[in-house]
Write an enzyme that holds these catalytic residues in place. Structure first.
Site, PDB file in Angstrom:
ATOM      1  N   ASP A  59      11.157 -10.700  13.829  1.00 53.86           N
ATOM      2  CA  ASP A  59      11.108  -9.346  13.280  1.00 53.86           C
ATOM      3  C   ASP A  59      10.518  -8.420  14.329  1.00 53.86           C
ATOM      4  O   ASP A  59       9.655  -8.808  15.111  1.00 53.86           O
ATOM      5  CB  ASP A  59      10.364  -9.281  11.948  1.00 53.86           C
ATOM      6  CG  ASP A  59       8.977  -9.892  11.970  1.00 53.86           C
ATOM      7  OD1 ASP A  59       7.995  -9.138  12.045  1.00 53.86           O
ATOM      8  OD2 ASP A  59       8.870 -11.125  11.887  1.00 53.86           O
ATOM      9  N   ASP A 145       8.610  -4.720   2.072  1.00 51.30           N
ATOM     10  CA  ASP A 145       7.380  -5.273   2.652  1.00 51.30           C
ATOM     11  C   ASP A 145       6.196  -4.802   1.813  1.00 51.30           C
ATOM     12  O   ASP A 145       5.841  -3.624   1.817  1.00 51.30           O
ATOM     13  CB  ASP A 145       7.271  -4.782   4.097  1.00 51.30           C
ATOM     14  CG  ASP A 145       6.032  -5.293   4.828  1.00 51.30           C
ATOM     15  OD1 ASP A 145       5.111  -5.813   4.176  1.00 51.30           O
ATOM     16  OD2 ASP A 145       5.982  -5.142   6.059  1.00 51.30           O
ATOM     17  N   GLU A 147       2.258  -5.243   1.217  1.00 54.06           N
ATOM     18  CA  GLU A 147       0.963  -5.695   1.732  1.00 54.06           C
ATOM     19  C   GLU A 147      -0.094  -4.665   1.365  1.00 54.06           C
ATOM     20  O   GLU A 147       0.220  -3.494   1.153  1.00 54.06           O
ATOM     21  CB  GLU A 147       1.005  -5.817   3.255  1.00 54.06           C
ATOM     22  CG  GLU A 147       2.093  -6.701   3.818  1.00 54.06           C
ATOM     23  CD  GLU A 147       2.133  -6.613   5.333  1.00 54.06           C
ATOM     24  OE1 GLU A 147       1.148  -7.019   5.986  1.00 54.06           O
ATOM     25  OE2 GLU A 147       3.150  -6.109   5.859  1.00 54.06           O
TER      26      GLU A 147
END
Length: 262
Positions: A59, A145, A147
Site C-alpha cells: 500500500d 480505512d 483507525e
C-alpha cells in the site's frame, strides 16, 4: 476453516454481489518457507508467517514518494496495490493520481482507500471519495480505512461503538451503490477491539498485525488481507513500505480479481 471447494466458491462471489469475508488459512498448507521480501525490522511470526502466502501486495501514499519503478515492482512479484485516495470530506493524497495512473499502466490490480475522519458526515466523505476515485477496470473493491487518529490536530472525537458502526455502514452503502463492489474494511488492533468485534462479518477485512499472526490478536475475525509490516523493502520503492498478503492461494487470487472486475 472451509474446505477448498467452498473457499474457491466464496472467492468467485466477491465484488459485485457482496459475499462474506473469507480466510483461506492457506499458510497452513503451502510449502513456501521463507519470507519473500526484506524488512528493516523483521518480526518472528513463528511457523505461520507471511512468507507462506503466495500472493503479496503493497500500500502506498504520498509518504512513499512517486519515484517508483513499477516494472521492478511487478517483476518482484507485487500482485496488488492499495493506494491512499482521500481523507475526510476535502483532502486528497497528493500522490494519488500518479500512483493510480502508474499502477494501471503496469497492469497491477489496485484500489483506493479512504481514511475516515470523525468530524464530517459519512455522506460527505463518500461523495468526496466518489468524486476523486475513478470507476474503472483493473480495480479491486474500494477500501474504508478505520483507525483512531491520535495525531489529528483538528478532530479528537472518539464516538461510541454504535455510532462508529452506523457511520461506517452509511459510508460503505453509498460507495457500494456507486462502484458496484462491497468495500473492504481496513483496521488496526485497538480500533477493532473498541468497535468491530463481531460486526460486519459479511465484509472482507484487511487487518494490520505487525507482531503476530492475525488469529492471535483478532480472535474470531476472518480476514482476506494481512498487513504484516510497515518496514518492508521491495525493489522499485525507495525506503520502507507496508507489505501485505492475501489469505488464499494464487488460484484463489485470480478468481477473486476476475470476480471483482465483472
Amino acid at each position: 476453516m472451509p474446505r477448498f471447494l467452498i473457499a474457491l466458491l466464496a472467492t468467485t462471489m466477491i465484488g459485485l454481489t457482496g459475499c462474506t469475508s473469507t480466510s483461506y488459512d492457506f499458510g497452513q498448507t503451502t510449502s513456501l518457507k521463507k519470507m519473500r521480501y526484506g524488512d528493516r525490522d523483521p518480526q518472528d511470526f513463528g511457523s505461520n508467517h507471511p512468507g507462506k502466502h503466495e500472493v503479496h501486495g503493497i500500500d502506498l501514499s504520498k509518504w512513499n514518494g512517486t519515484d517508483i519503478d513499477w516494472a521492478a515492482l511487478k517483476k518482484a512479484g507485487v500482485s496488488f496495490v492499495f493506494i491512499k485516495g482521500t481523507e475526510g470530506k476535502d483532502r486528497i493524497d497528493s500522490a494519488f493520481r500518479t500512483h493510480w495512473r502508474n499502477a494501471a499502466a503496469a497492469g497491477i490490480p489496485h484500489a483506493a482507500y479512504h481514511f475516515y475522519y470523525f468530524c464530517s458526515t459519512p455522506e460527505e466523505q463518500a461523495d468526496w471519495f466518489i468524486a476523486n476515485v475513478p470507476k474503472e477496470a483493473n480495480m479491486l473493491p474500494p477500501v474504508l480505512d478505520m483507525e483512531w487518529n491520535h495525531a489529528s490536530p483538528t478532530c479528537k472525537l472518539r464516538p461510541d461503538p454504535e455510532t462508529v458502526r452506523d457511520v461506517m455502514r452509511r459510508f460503505m452503502n453509498r460507495v457500494e451503490t456507486h462502484y458496484g463492489r462491497k468495500p473492504i474494511i481496513y483496521t488496526s488492533v485497538d480500533f477493532h477491539r473498541d468497535n468491530l468485534v463481531g460486526a460486519f462479518n459479511d465484509y472482507h477485512f484487511w487487518l494490520r498485525s505487525v507482531a503476530a499472526h492475525p488469529s492471535a490478536i483478532y480472535p474470531g475475525r476472518r480476514w482476506t488481507f494481512w498487513q504484516y509490516t510497515s518496514t518492508g523493502l521491495i525493489p522499485g520503492v525507495k525506503g520502507e513500505l507496508d507489505i501485505n498478503v492475501f489469505s488464499g492461494s494464487a488460484k484463489h487470487w485470480n478468481s477473486w480479481v476476475a470476480a471483482a472486475n465483472r
